[in-house]
Design a protein around this motif. Structure first.
Motif, mmCIF file in Angstrom:
data_model
loop_
_atom_site.group_PDB
_atom_site.id
_atom_site.type_symbol
_atom_site.label_atom_id
_atom_site.label_comp_id
_atom_site.label_asym_id
_atom_site.label_seq_id
_atom_site.Cartn_x
_atom_site.Cartn_y
_atom_site.Cartn_z
ATOM 1 N N PRO A 34 0.829 -1.207 0.000
ATOM 2 C CA PRO A 34 0.000 0.000 0.000
ATOM 3 C C PRO A 34 0.864 1.257 0.000
ATOM 4 C CG PRO A 34 -0.836 -1.588 1.578
ATOM 5 C CD PRO A 34 0.494 -2.096 1.104
ATOM 6 N N GLY A 35 0.476 2.239 -0.789
ATOM 7 C CA GLY A 35 1.198 3.505 -0.859
ATOM 8 C C GLY A 35 0.757 4.461 0.233
ATOM 9 N N SER A 36 1.194 5.702 0.134
ATOM 10 C CA SER A 36 0.938 6.679 1.190
ATOM 11 C C SER A 36 -0.518 7.102 1.280
ATOM 12 C CB SER A 36 1.822 7.906 0.994
ATOM 13 O OG SER A 36 1.533 8.528 -0.245
ATOM 14 N N VAL A 37 -1.319 6.885 0.224
ATOM 15 C CA VAL A 37 -2.730 7.280 0.264
ATOM 16 C C VAL A 37 -3.660 6.130 -0.144
ATOM 17 C CG1 VAL A 37 -2.347 9.755 -0.034
ATOM 18 C CG2 VAL A 37 -2.616 8.313 -2.039
ATOM 19 N N PHE A 38 -3.314 4.892 0.257
ATOM 20 C CA PHE A 38 -4.188 3.772 -0.079
ATOM 21 C C PHE A 38 -5.530 3.933 0.636
ATOM 22 C CE2 PHE A 38 -2.578 2.319 3.940
ATOM 23 C CZ PHE A 38 -3.582 1.516 4.452
ATOM 24 N N ASP A 39 -6.547 3.292 0.117
ATOM 25 C CA ASP A 39 -7.857 3.319 0.759
ATOM 26 C C ASP A 39 -8.441 1.913 0.719
ATOM 27 O OD1 ASP A 39 -8.830 2.962 -1.838
ATOM 28 O OD2 ASP A 39 -9.302 5.073 -2.088
ATOM 29 N N ASN A 40 -9.697 1.779 1.151
ATOM 30 C CA ASN A 40 -10.267 0.431 1.242
ATOM 31 C C ASN A 40 -10.586 -0.173 -0.122
ATOM 32 O OD1 ASN A 40 -12.501 1.926 0.602
ATOM 33 N ND2 ASN A 40 -13.695 1.339 2.386
ATOM 34 N N THR A 41 -10.383 0.560 -1.209
ATOM 35 C CA THR A 41 -10.567 -0.011 -2.550
ATOM 36 C C THR A 41 -9.270 -0.616 -3.076
ATOM 37 O OG1 THR A 41 -10.039 2.053 -3.709
ATOM 38 C CG2 THR A 41 -12.345 1.706 -3.076
ATOM 39 N N PHE A 42 -8.150 -0.374 -2.393
ATOM 40 C CA PHE A 42 -6.858 -0.872 -2.852
ATOM 41 C C PHE A 42 -6.693 -2.345 -2.493
ATOM 42 C CE2 PHE A 42 -2.378 -1.851 -1.961
ATOM 43 C CZ PHE A 42 -1.867 -1.674 -3.236
ATOM 44 N N THR A 43 -6.196 -3.123 -3.436
ATOM 45 C CA THR A 43 -5.870 -4.526 -3.216
ATOM 46 C C THR A 43 -4.396 -4.723 -3.535
ATOM 47 O OG1 THR A 43 -8.094 -5.170 -3.890
ATOM 48 C CG2 THR A 43 -6.422 -6.892 -3.883
ATOM 49 N N VAL A 44 -3.675 -5.368 -2.639
ATOM 50 C CA VAL A 44 -2.263 -5.665 -2.869
ATOM 51 C C VAL A 44 -2.185 -6.629 -4.048
ATOM 52 C CG1 VAL A 44 -0.178 -6.682 -1.881
ATOM 53 C CG2 VAL A 44 -1.682 -5.306 -0.455
ATOM 54 N N ALA A 45 -1.424 -6.261 -5.075
ATOM 55 C CA ALA A 45 -1.323 -7.077 -6.282
ATOM 56 C C ALA A 45 -0.440 -8.292 -6.059
ATOM 57 C CB ALA A 45 -0.763 -6.231 -7.430
ATOM 58 N N ASN A 46 -0.866 -9.449 -6.543
ATOM 59 C CA ASN A 46 -0.070 -10.680 -6.528
ATOM 60 C C ASN A 46 0.536 -10.984 -5.163
ATOM 61 O OD1 ASN A 46 -0.471 -11.156 -9.321
ATOM 62 N ND2 ASN A 46 1.117 -9.642 -9.768
ATOM 63 N N SER A 47 -0.238 -10.782 -4.112
ATOM 64 C CA SER A 47 0.238 -11.043 -2.739
ATOM 65 C C SER A 47 1.507 -10.263 -2.416
ATOM 66 C CB SER A 47 0.475 -12.539 -2.523
ATOM 67 O OG SER A 47 -0.730 -13.248 -2.692
ATOM 68 N N GLY A 48 1.684 -9.101 -3.045
ATOM 69 C CA GLY A 48 2.843 -8.251 -2.794
ATOM 70 C C GLY A 48 4.020 -8.533 -3.701
ATOM 71 N N CYS A 49 3.912 -9.540 -4.576
ATOM 72 C CA CYS A 49 4.996 -9.894 -5.496
ATOM 73 C C CYS A 49 4.855 -9.096 -6.787
ATOM 74 C CB CYS A 49 4.940 -11.382 -5.837
ATOM 75 S SG CYS A 49 5.162 -12.465 -4.411
ATOM 76 N N GLY A 50 5.941 -8.508 -7.259
ATOM 77 C CA GLY A 50 5.933 -7.808 -8.540
ATOM 78 C C GLY A 50 5.574 -6.346 -8.421
ATOM 79 N N PRO A 51 5.450 -5.673 -9.581
ATOM 80 C CA PRO A 51 5.212 -4.233 -9.584
ATOM 81 C C PRO A 51 3.759 -3.867 -9.283
ATOM 82 C CG PRO A 51 5.262 -5.062 -11.825
ATOM 83 C CD PRO A 51 5.606 -6.218 -10.929
ATOM 84 N N CYS A 52 3.528 -2.587 -9.044
ATOM 85 C CA CYS A 52 2.191 -2.034 -8.841
ATOM 86 C C CYS A 52 1.494 -1.869 -10.179
ATOM 87 C CB CYS A 52 2.280 -0.638 -8.207
ATOM 88 S SG CYS A 52 2.954 -0.593 -6.553
#
Length: 178
Positions: A34-52
Motif C-alpha cells: 500500500p502507498g501513502s494514500v491507499f484506501d479500502n478499494t486498494f488490493t495488494v497485487a499478486n500477494s505483494g509480489c511484482g510491480p504495482c
C-alpha cells in the motif's frame, strides 16, 4: 528460477502472511505494498509480489521496492487523542485516502490564561491559521509527543474594573460657594 519469501502488507502496518514470489532469471526483484494514500478499494497485487498497477502507483495507492522483503510499511506514530480524559498514546492510522500522519497536535498553553479552548489532542498537524490555539510536534512510533503540559501551581490575583466618570467643564457649571 529463484524463489524469494516476503511478507504481505494488507492493512496499514499489519503484515499478515508470507508469500513466495517466483520470477525468471532475467526478471528483476520487485515487491509492492500500500502507498501513502491507499484506501479500502486498494488490493495488494499478486500477494505483494511484482510491480504495482500503473494507475495505483500514479495515485500513490501502491508503492514498489526492489529487493526481497523490502515492502514493509512503517509503523504508525503514536499520539494522545481526544479531550484529555484518556492520556494513553494510541496508534495514528491514516484516514481513508490520506497519507499517514507524521505529527501530533494539542491545545497551546497561553501564559497566565491556561490551555486554549476548543482544541483536543489529535493525530496530525494543527489546522492552518490555528497557531494561536494549537501546537504540534513530530510524532514517533515509540511514544506520544503531545503529552500533558506540566504547569506550576495556579495562583490568584484581584481583578479590577475601571469605570470612567463623565466630567464637566468648571467654567460652564454653576458651583455654589460656601
Amino acid at each position: 528460477k529463484q524463489w524469494y519469501q516476503r511478507r504481505v502488507a494488507i492493512t496499514a502496518g499489519t503484515k499478515t502472511a508470507t508469500a513466495t514470489c517466483k520470477r525468471l532469471a532475467a526478471t528483476v526483484v520487485k515487491c509492492n505494498m500500500p502507498g501513502s494514500v491507499f484506501d479500502n478499494t486498494f488490493t495488494v497485487a499478486n500477494s505483494g509480489c511484482g510491480p504495482c498497477d500503473s494507475a495505483a502507483k500514479a495515485a500513490n495507492k501502491c508503492a514498489e521496492c526492489d529487493s526481497a522483503e523490502c515492502n514493509t510499511m512503517p509503523s504508525p506514530i503514536k499520539c494522545i487523542q481526544g479531550d484529555g480524559s484518556d492520556m494513553t498514546a494510541k496508534n495514528c492510522l491514516p484516514a481513508q485516502g490520506e497519507a499517514a500522519p507524521t505529527k501530533c497536535s494539542q491545545a497551546k498553553f497561553l501564559e497566565y490564561t491556561g490551555l486554549a479552548a476548543g482544541q483536543n489532542y489529535a493525530c496530525g498537524a494543527c489546522a492552518a491559521n490555528s497557531g494561536a490555539t494549537c501546537q504540534d510536534c513530530d510524532g514517533n512510533t515509540d511514544a506520544a509527543c503531545n503529552t500533558k503540559i506540566e504547569t506550576a501551581e495556579s495562583f490568584k490575583c484581584y481583578d479590577y474594573e475601571v469605570k470612567k466618570e463623565k466630567s464637566t467643564d468648571c467654567d460652564s457649571a454653576l458651583i455654589p460657594l460656601l
